[in-house]
Design an enzyme around this catalytic site. Structure first.
Site, PDB file in Angstrom:
ATOM      1  CB  CYS A 166      52.013  49.530  49.802  1.00  0.00           C
ATOM      2  SG  CYS A 166      52.161  48.896  48.121  1.00  0.00           S
ATOM      3  CE  LYS A 338      58.154  49.630  51.552  1.00  0.00           C
ATOM      4  NZ  LYS A 338      58.066  50.448  52.788  1.00  0.00           N
TER       5      LYS A 338
END
Length: 417
Positions: A166, A338
């Protein structure tokens, strides 16, 4: 130290919040959630039934039929955002002194996961002669988005694909930053893409207990820093940035969004999937990126946190930030976008870089949504922007990404003057 300055001259974005930069930014500023029930397959057999899928995505609006036919979704997302970024930058490789002056450094955490799933399923279900699509191998390779971008735009310089889970697209940004500073390129198209809303990804991350199971209310599922957070929301998409050597950008009269002034990577050397509980690797990563920029945490106006809404990760990152603050006065505001986009895995750093750059351009910090009750383990000197955007002059923004394997990557953006 090389004195070449590196600026950003083009942007492209694709996520559940929108199919271009402007719609992503407007929806992020307004605190919209992209999470909803999964429509791509029957998710009822899994613990998690929702994700942040793209909405109304039409690859044919920017890609030709052959590109679509021979590309996995992650490559389509990459080509789509690369096209927007090139158009935004007003850049034609044919107008450069040499096509070898332009390169591509593009990352993906999973590559062509959907292609791999479909081909292996087809093989297992075939009772007679096994057949594979002749594009099977090139479609699922993790470097193919980078290769296809270079082919589409005629970029003949450096071309490769870093992978750091990520943290991937921040790693790609750092590589692009360095290649231009080193004088090995004048223009690099960089970023990341992932298309992980597949049965294997949802099942696999679910088995790790990494995903939220808040099926009754998906839009509130991603809740960074909240005491009741239970995992992240899977997202998908891509983001592209044109990094350019300043003198080259100035010569062609390019608009400049911001300047990249520092970047760093470190490793936790701790655990396969968990971050260091005290954020030691993350803290050093931010410190090194800021040191390269000639700055400290006290100079940073906005930090786009990695903050995925996992029980361990959010606390360790805020501890890392607090370690840098070390009791000093600071003007730092933090948010976790996010909470709206979901987690785009290898594309997360790139789209969060765009949010950081837009915060500099517009003087607006997008919010962290869904956080109702702050986890008491979050350090008290952490100032989080909740629920609504904050209007604030942003001269310096720092963006964090962390990945399985202990990868940490931070990038520093500065107002261009």
């Amino acid at each position: 130290m090389n004195s070449r300055r590196v600026v950003i001259t083009g942007l492209g974005a694709l996520s559940g919040l929108g199919n271009d930069v402007n719609s992503n930014w407007e929806n992020a500023k307004n605190g919209k959630s992209a999470a909803a029930a999964i429509s791509y397959f029957d998710a009822s057999k899994f613990k998690t039934h929702f994700a942040a899928e793209l909405k109304g995505f039409e690859p044919s609006s920017r890609l030709d039929r052959n590109d679509i036919k021979r590309s996995d979704l992650y490559t389509q997302y990459a080509l789509y955002t690369a096209s927007e970024a090139m158009e935004d930058a007003g850049l034609q490789v044919s107008e450069l002194d040499s096509p070898f002056d332009a390169g591509v450094i593009w990352g993906s955490s999973q590559g062509g996961m959907l292609t791999f799933e479909n081909e292996v399923k087809g093989y297992l279900e075939n009772d007679s002669t096994p057949r594979f699509n002749p594009f099977f191998i090139p479609k699922f390779l993790g470097n193919m988005a980078s290769g296809m971008i270079s082919i589409k735009f005629g970029m003949m310089g450096v071309n490769f694909s870093p992978v750091s889970a990520c943290a991937t697209s921040n790693s790609a940004l750092m590589e692009a930053f360095n290649y231009i500073r080193w004088g090995k390129a004048k223009v690099i198209l960089t970023g990341g893409s992932d298309a992980p809303i597949t049965e294997a990804s949802i099942g696999g991350f679910g088995a790790l207990k990494a995903l939220s199971n808040r099926n009754e209310d998906p839009q509130s599922a991603s809740r960074p820093f909240d005491i009741q957070r239970d995992g992240f929301v899977m997202g998908e998409g891509a983001a592209a940035l044109i990094l350019e050597e300043y003198e080259h950008a100035k010569k062609r009269g390019a608009k400049i969004y911001a300047e990249v002034v520092g970047a760093a990577m470190t490793s936790d050397a701790y655990h396969m999937t968990a971050t260091h509980p005290e954020g030691l690797g993350a803290s050093k990563c931010m410190e090194l990126a800021l040191k390269e920029a000639g700055l400290t945490i006290q100079d940073v106006d906005y930090l786009n946190a990695h903050a995925t809404s996992t029980p361990l990760g959010d606390v360790s990152e805020t501890k890392a930030i607090s370690k840098l603050i070390n009791g000093a006065d600071n003007k730092l505001h933090i948010s976790a976008t996010k909470s709206m986009t979901g987690h785009l895995l290898g594309a997360a750093g790139a789209i969060e870089a765009i949010f950081s750059i837009k915060a500099i351009n517009e003087g607006v910090i997008p919010p962290t949504i869904n956080t109702e009750e702050l986890d008491p383990n979050i350090p008290s000197d952490i100032e989080i922007v909740y629920k609504e955007s904050l209007e604030k002059k942003v001269k310096v923004a720092l963006s964090n990404t962390f990945g399985f394997g202990g990868h940490n990557a931070s990038v520093v953006f500065k107002e261009f003057i």
